[in-house]
Design an enzyme around this catalytic site. Structure first.
Site, short mmCIF file in Angstrom:
data_model
loop_
_atom_site.label_atom_id
_atom_site.label_comp_id
_atom_site.label_asym_id
_atom_site.label_seq_id
_atom_site.Cartn_x
_atom_site.Cartn_y
_atom_site.Cartn_z
N SER A 1 67.47 -80.98 26.33
CA SER A 1 68.53 -81.35 27.28
C SER A 1 69.33 -82.49 26.68
O SER A 1 68.78 -83.31 25.92
CB SER A 1 67.91 -81.81 28.61
OG SER A 1 68.89 -82.46 29.40
N TYR B 1 61.43 -86.88 32.44
CA TYR B 1 62.15 -85.71 31.92
C TYR B 1 62.81 -86.04 30.57
O TYR B 1 62.71 -85.26 29.60
CB TYR B 1 63.19 -85.28 32.95
CG TYR B 1 63.95 -84.02 32.63
CD1 TYR B 1 63.38 -82.76 32.84
CD2 TYR B 1 65.26 -84.08 32.16
CE1 TYR B 1 64.09 -81.60 32.56
CE2 TYR B 1 65.98 -82.93 31.88
CZ TYR B 1 65.39 -81.69 32.08
OH TYR B 1 66.10 -80.54 31.82
P1 NAP Z 1 64.97 -73.23 36.90
O1 NAP Z 1 66.14 -72.46 37.39
O2 NAP Z 1 64.31 -74.20 37.82
O3 NAP Z 1 63.88 -72.19 36.34
C1 NAP Z 1 62.68 -72.67 35.81
C2 NAP Z 1 61.90 -71.54 35.22
O4 NAP Z 1 60.70 -72.09 34.65
C3 NAP Z 1 61.46 -70.51 36.24
O5 NAP Z 1 61.51 -69.23 35.66
C4 NAP Z 1 60.01 -70.91 36.52
O6 NAP Z 1 59.16 -69.83 36.90
C5 NAP Z 1 59.58 -71.39 35.16
N1 NAP Z 1 58.40 -72.25 35.23
C6 NAP Z 1 58.22 -73.37 35.99
N2 NAP Z 1 56.98 -73.86 35.79
C7 NAP Z 1 56.38 -73.04 34.88
C8 NAP Z 1 55.11 -73.02 34.27
N3 NAP Z 1 54.19 -73.98 34.53
N4 NAP Z 1 54.81 -72.02 33.40
C9 NAP Z 1 55.72 -71.05 33.14
N5 NAP Z 1 56.96 -71.03 33.68
C10 NAP Z 1 57.27 -72.01 34.54
O7 NAP Z 1 65.35 -74.10 35.61
P2 NAP Z 1 66.61 -73.97 34.60
O8 NAP Z 1 67.70 -74.85 35.09
O9 NAP Z 1 66.88 -72.56 34.30
O10 NAP Z 1 65.99 -74.70 33.32
C11 NAP Z 1 65.45 -73.98 32.21
C12 NAP Z 1 65.26 -74.95 31.07
O11 NAP Z 1 66.50 -75.55 30.72
C13 NAP Z 1 64.31 -76.11 31.38
O12 NAP Z 1 63.55 -76.45 30.24
C14 NAP Z 1 65.25 -77.23 31.72
O13 NAP Z 1 64.68 -78.49 31.52
C15 NAP Z 1 66.37 -76.95 30.74
N6 NAP Z 1 67.66 -77.55 31.10
C16 NAP Z 1 68.30 -77.19 32.24
C17 NAP Z 1 69.52 -77.80 32.53
C18 NAP Z 1 70.31 -77.47 33.76
O14 NAP Z 1 71.34 -78.11 33.98
N7 NAP Z 1 69.90 -76.51 34.57
C19 NAP Z 1 70.06 -78.75 31.66
C20 NAP Z 1 69.37 -79.06 30.51
C21 NAP Z 1 68.17 -78.46 30.22
P3 NAP Z 1 58.92 -69.48 38.48
O15 NAP Z 1 60.17 -68.81 38.94
O16 NAP Z 1 57.73 -68.59 38.47
O17 NAP Z 1 58.69 -70.80 39.17
#
Ligand code: NAP
Length: 250
Positions: free
Chosen positions: A146, A159
């Site tokens: 991130s 984080y």
């Molecule tokens: P999200 O919509 O909250 O989705 C999270 C995903 O991770 C879901 O598929 C969830 O599965 C899975 N997950 C959670 N805990 C887990 C575990 N213990 N084992 C396996 N899977 C698990 O998040 P997102 O925004 O798409 O983020 C994805 C990645 O991008 C993350 O690493 C996040 O830090 C990074 N990121 C996001 C942003 C942003 O702005 N959104 C920015 C920078 C980086 P379930 O559905 O089964 O819970």
């Protein structure tokens, strides 16, 4: 799907692919010809919906449940993929959570939960795929970090520490595995519209984004696909590619 698709015949494991960025990455890699393993923690129905969407578009995928912060579950996940598909060619370490709070009030359990998944989970999955990738003499690993890991963010010490750790882990792993035909890169998204960010006050954030809008999961997925594909990214390793609308420059 044509046989000349860039990821035809490859198996790609995407952690946390039931929702958000992971889901978009799964769809993107499948459309490039990969057989995609849709990992999830608890959203079984959402994961099966991703699999169905890929199948409907003519692609191949299956869902596997595993909490990737847990060593035995990660090892079981990788074993299951190898049994079913015979190889793991691409690993996308995407699963992540937030447990925000100002440092003085941050609970130790919230510190540990974020580090356990967002950093240790990346280590566990990468270690587990290393042996099969070394045997194959080929592999692509992309870690989702991130921009917060590069800049820091008040209220996100846990984080940001985990995501900065992913950057250091990426660079070190890239150096260790380069001579074996395995590339390791990171993608650093800025503000992407997913469940993770849906509760944030977005008004103020927009001013900090030169492109003037939030990113879409598919826009992160495009960068991930590029780094996962042969031969386009074969000579790129140890890089952090920001997908942030210009939030962090220089
Ligand atoms: P999200 O919509 O909250 O989705 C999270 C995903 O991770 C879901 O598929 C969830 O599965 C899975 N997950 C959670 N805990 C887990 C575990 N213990 N084992 C396996 N899977 C698990 O998040 P997102 O925004 O798409 O983020 C994805 C990645 O991008 C993350 O690493 C996040 O830090 C990074 N990121 C996001 C942003 C942003 O702005 N959104 C920015 C920078 C980086 P379930 O559905 O089964 O819970």
């Amino acid at each position: 799907m044509t046989a000349t698709a860039p990821l035809a015949g490859r198996t790609a494991l995407v952690t946390g692919a039931s929702r958000g960025i992971g889901r978009a990455v799964a769809l993107e890699l499948a459309s490039s010809g990969a057989t995609v393993v849709v990992n999830y923690a608890s959203s079984a129905a959402a994961a099966e919906a991703v699999v169905a969407e890929i199948a409907a578009a003519g692609g191949q995928a299956y869902a596997l449940q595993a909490d990737v912060s847990q060593e035995e579950q990660v090892d079981g996940l990788v074993t299951a993929v190898l049994e079913r598909s015979g190889s793991i060619d691409v690993l996308i370490n995407n699963a992540g959570i937030t447990r925000d709070g100002l440092l003085m009030r941050l609970k130790t359990e919230d510190w540990r939960a974020v580090l356990d998944l967002n950093l240790t989970g990346v280590f566990l999955c990468t270690r587990a795929v290393t042996r099969p990738m070394l045997k194959q003499k080929r592999g692509r690993i992309v870690n989702i970090t991130s921009v917060v890991g590069l800049t820091g963010n008040a209220g996100q010490t846990n984080y940001a520490a985990a995501k900065a750790g992913v950057v250091g882990f990426t660079l070190s792993t890239a150096r260790e595995l380069a001579s074996r035909g395995i590339t390791v890169n990171a993608v650093a998204p800025g503000f992407i519209a997913t469940d993770m960010t849906s509760h944030l006050n977005a008004e103020g954030l927009l001013n900090a984004i030169p492109l003037g809008r939030y990113g879409e999961p598919a826009e992160v997925a495009g960068a991930v696909r590029f780094l996962a594909a042969d031969p386009a990214a074969a000579y790129i390793t140890g890089q952090v590619l920001q997908v942030d609308g210009g939030m962090v420059m220089g």
